[in-house]
Design a protein around this motif. Structure first.
Motif, PDB file in Angstrom:
ATOM      1  N   THR A   9       0.827  -1.199   0.000  1.00  0.00           N
ATOM      2  CA  THR A   9       0.000   0.000   0.000  1.00  0.00           C
ATOM      3  C   THR A   9       0.865   1.254   0.000  1.00  0.00           C
ATOM      4  N   VAL A  10       1.913   1.257   0.816  1.00  0.00           N
ATOM      5  CA  VAL A  10       2.851   2.385   0.822  1.00  0.00           C
ATOM      6  C   VAL A  10       3.469   2.561  -0.565  1.00  0.00           C
ATOM      7  N   ALA A  11       3.866   1.459  -1.195  1.00  0.00           N
ATOM      8  CA  ALA A  11       4.463   1.535  -2.526  1.00  0.00           C
ATOM      9  C   ALA A  11       3.490   2.118  -3.543  1.00  0.00           C
ATOM     10  N   THR A  12       2.215   1.741  -3.450  1.00  0.00           N
ATOM     11  CA  THR A  12       1.203   2.272  -4.368  1.00  0.00           C
ATOM     12  C   THR A  12       1.022   3.776  -4.158  1.00  0.00           C
ATOM     13  N   MET A  13       1.003   4.212  -2.912  1.00  0.00           N
ATOM     14  CA  MET A  13       0.904   5.643  -2.625  1.00  0.00           C
ATOM     15  C   MET A  13       2.090   6.400  -3.225  1.00  0.00           C
ATOM     16  N   SER A  14       3.262   5.800  -3.172  1.00  0.00           N
ATOM     17  CA  SER A  14       4.463   6.433  -3.733  1.00  0.00           C
ATOM     18  C   SER A  14       4.428   6.450  -5.253  1.00  0.00           C
ATOM     19  N   GLU A  15       4.094   5.306  -5.844  1.00  0.00           N
ATOM     20  CA  GLU A  15       4.126   5.178  -7.294  1.00  0.00           C
ATOM     21  C   GLU A  15       3.052   6.015  -7.982  1.00  0.00           C
ATOM     22  N   ARG A  16       1.855   6.047  -7.403  1.00  0.00           N
ATOM     23  CA  ARG A  16       0.739   6.724  -8.066  1.00  0.00           C
ATOM     24  C   ARG A  16       0.612   8.196  -7.697  1.00  0.00           C
ATOM     25  N   PHE A  17       1.064   8.572  -6.483  1.00  0.00           N
ATOM     26  CA  PHE A  17       0.822   9.939  -6.030  1.00  0.00           C
ATOM     27  C   PHE A  17       2.080  10.642  -5.522  1.00  0.00           C
ATOM     28  N   GLY A  18       3.218   9.987  -5.587  1.00  0.00           N
ATOM     29  CA  GLY A  18       4.466  10.623  -5.186  1.00  0.00           C
ATOM     30  C   GLY A  18       4.698  10.722  -3.700  1.00  0.00           C
ATOM     31  N   SER A  19       4.010   9.912  -2.906  1.00  0.00           N
ATOM     32  CA  SER A  19       4.190   9.968  -1.458  1.00  0.00           C
ATOM     33  C   SER A  19       5.594   9.543  -1.057  1.00  0.00           C
ATOM     34  N   ASP A  20       6.157  10.259  -0.097  1.00  0.00           N
ATOM     35  CA  ASP A  20       7.414   9.878   0.528  1.00  0.00           C
ATOM     36  C   ASP A  20       7.072   9.030   1.751  1.00  0.00           C
ATOM     37  N   PRO A  21       7.510   7.760   1.814  1.00  0.00           N
ATOM     38  CA  PRO A  21       7.180   6.921   2.968  1.00  0.00           C
ATOM     39  C   PRO A  21       7.535   7.567   4.303  1.00  0.00           C
ATOM     40  N   ALA A  22       8.578   8.393   4.320  1.00  0.00           N
ATOM     41  CA  ALA A  22       8.992   9.043   5.567  1.00  0.00           C
ATOM     42  C   ALA A  22       7.964  10.053   6.062  1.00  0.00           C
ATOM     43  N   ALA A  23       7.064  10.482   5.174  1.00  0.00           N
ATOM     44  CA  ALA A  23       6.028  11.446   5.556  1.00  0.00           C
ATOM     45  C   ALA A  23       4.722  10.762   5.961  1.00  0.00           C
ATOM     46  N   VAL A  24       4.627   9.465   5.755  1.00  0.00           N
ATOM     47  CA  VAL A  24       3.381   8.739   5.983  1.00  0.00           C
ATOM     48  C   VAL A  24       3.147   8.521   7.476  1.00  0.00           C
ATOM     49  N   ARG A  25       1.895   8.716   7.889  1.00  0.00           N
ATOM     50  CA  ARG A  25       1.451   8.364   9.230  1.00  0.00           C
ATOM     51  C   ARG A  25       0.638   7.087   9.119  1.00  0.00           C
ATOM     52  N   ALA A  26       0.823   6.181  10.074  1.00  0.00           N
ATOM     53  CA  ALA A  26       0.125   4.903  10.034  1.00  0.00           C
ATOM     54  C   ALA A  26      -0.553   4.620  11.364  1.00  0.00           C
ATOM     55  N   ALA A  27      -1.628   3.844  11.313  1.00  0.00           N
ATOM     56  CA  ALA A  27      -2.350   3.453  12.517  1.00  0.00           C
ATOM     57  C   ALA A  27      -2.844   2.023  12.361  1.00  0.00           C
ATOM     58  N   ILE A  28      -2.506   1.194  13.339  1.00  0.00           N
ATOM     59  CA  ILE A  28      -2.874  -0.222  13.349  1.00  0.00           C
ATOM     60  C   ILE A  28      -4.045  -0.394  14.308  1.00  0.00           C
ATOM     61  N   GLY A  29      -5.177  -0.840  13.786  1.00  0.00           N
ATOM     62  CA  GLY A  29      -6.403  -0.851  14.570  1.00  0.00           C
ATOM     63  C   GLY A  29      -6.634  -2.112  15.381  1.00  0.00           C
ATOM     64  N   PRO A  30      -7.777  -2.176  16.065  1.00  0.00           N
ATOM     65  CA  PRO A  30      -8.134  -3.340  16.869  1.00  0.00           C
ATOM     66  C   PRO A  30      -8.188  -4.611  16.031  1.00  0.00           C
ATOM     67  N   SER A  31      -7.692  -5.698  16.598  1.00  0.00           N
ATOM     68  CA  SER A  31      -7.705  -6.995  15.921  1.00  0.00           C
ATOM     69  C   SER A  31      -7.363  -8.055  16.958  1.00  0.00           C
ATOM     70  N   ILE A  32      -7.273  -9.291  16.528  1.00  0.00           N
ATOM     71  CA  ILE A  32      -6.907 -10.351  17.455  1.00  0.00           C
ATOM     72  C   ILE A  32      -5.521 -10.064  18.039  1.00  0.00           C
ATOM     73  N   GLY A  33      -5.379 -10.281  19.341  1.00  0.00           N
ATOM     74  CA  GLY A  33      -4.141  -9.935  20.019  1.00  0.00           C
ATOM     75  C   GLY A  33      -3.074 -11.006  19.910  1.00  0.00           C
ATOM     76  N   PRO A  34      -1.843 -10.650  20.244  1.00  0.00           N
ATOM     77  CA  PRO A  34      -0.714 -11.589  20.135  1.00  0.00           C
ATOM     78  C   PRO A  34      -0.892 -12.853  20.970  1.00  0.00           C
ATOM     79  N   ALA A  35      -1.604 -12.756  22.081  1.00  0.00           N
ATOM     80  CA  ALA A  35      -1.769 -13.912  22.954  1.00  0.00           C
ATOM     81  C   ALA A  35      -2.882 -14.848  22.502  1.00  0.00           C
ATOM     82  N   GLY A  36      -3.679 -14.406  21.513  1.00  0.00           N
ATOM     83  CA  GLY A  36      -4.851 -15.194  21.141  1.00  0.00           C
ATOM     84  C   GLY A  36      -4.811 -15.806  19.767  1.00  0.00           C
ATOM     85  N   TYR A  37      -3.712 -15.614  19.023  1.00  0.00           N
ATOM     86  CA  TYR A  37      -3.703 -16.049  17.629  1.00  0.00           C
ATOM     87  C   TYR A  37      -2.699 -17.169  17.422  1.00  0.00           C
ATOM     88  N   GLU A  38      -3.150 -18.385  17.678  1.00  0.00           N
ATOM     89  CA  GLU A  38      -2.300 -19.565  17.493  1.00  0.00           C
ATOM     90  C   GLU A  38      -2.420 -20.060  16.053  1.00  0.00           C
TER      91      GLU A  38
END
Length: 269
Positions: free
Chosen positions: A154-183
């Protein structure tokens, strides 16, 4: 993340995103669906009445200042395809599955007001925002998308199509199964090791009978960092959907008869 409620609809918002993006993660609270989809199920094809799903989507978007006709939805297949969407895509998949953006696990746009939407019930929603170029990405990262490196794609697509610099990107990882629950078993372990190489030890914890616990949060954070997104610009919600059944759906805990919550993001002026 901070909890917010409007018109009886409860959502969570990220704390660190700058101006220019409006993003939320819905809960299971505030909708019309009966058990076991109670109550704000936004996922079709899980056994819920389609009329309930439509009503829930309309209620969710309206409560937070948007409308269903300005949203776009994709048919998620646990792969690495990133779709670029624009004004002509408004409304795709919102009311009819036949119009959905086909076989994509991430979408990118530079169109203000167009609400990108992904459905989850343990998989990881990941938001990407370039405030300098005004570009938005939203990814769905289950284990398949995570080992396929959907975030860096996704970062690569933002760069290739719109010229985004990855160093300028803000990211957020949302709620999901936690590390202790995903075997996971041998196949997933092998694919994670192949995808992450020497960093695989940071996301796999050995468990009984040759299995392992897979930390999807760490995996996607590593993927983002290796794509060039600075660690300080990545927010992790650290909310485990499998441990918060009062607020979130969890396929791992509840089985096939459960609903889906959503991550929704749009560019704003």
């Amino acid at each position: 993340m901070r909890r917010e409620e409007r018109q009886g609809v409860a959502v969570y918002r990220f704390e660190t995103l700058p101006a220019g993006v409006d993003a939320l993660v819905s809960t299971r609270l505030g909708g019309v669906s009966p058990p076991p989809y109670d109550s704000l199920n936004i996922g079709p094809r899980v056994g819920d009445d389609p009329a309930n799903v439509l009503a829930n989507r309309e209620r969710l978007l309206a409560a937070f200042g948007s409308e269903l006709g300005r949203s776009v939805w994709c048919r998620q297949v646990h792969g690495d395809r990133v779709a670029v969407v624009a004004e002509a895509d408004a409304g795709r998949g919102a009311r009819e599955e036949e119009t959905v953006v086909a076989e994509a696990d991430a979408m990118v746009t530079a169109t203000p007001g167009l609400a990108l939407c992904v459905k989850v019930a343990d998989c990881v929603p990941v938001l990407l925002f370039d405030p300098e170029r005004g570009v938005l990405g939203l990814a769905h990262a289950g284990w398949g998308g995570t080992v396929a490196r959907i975030c860096s794609r996704t970062v690569a697509t933002m760069s290739e199509r719109f010229g985004s610099d990855p160093a300028a990107v803000r990211a957020a990882i949302g709620p999901s199964i936690g590390p202790a629950g995903y075997e996971v078993g041998a196949e997933v372990i092998a694919r994670a090791e192949a995808a992450y190489g020497e960093r695989a030890g940071d996301l796999l914890t050995p468990a009984a009978e040759g299995k392992a616990l897979l930390d999807l949060w760490s995996a996607n954070r590593i993927d983002l960092e290796q794509a060039g997104v600075p660690a300080a610009r990545i927010e992790t919600a650290a909310i485990a959907s499998d441990q918060r059944l009062e607020e979130f759906f969890s396929h791992r805990r509840e089985g096939a008869a459960t609903g889906r919550f959503a991550a929704i993001a749009r560019l704003v002026a």
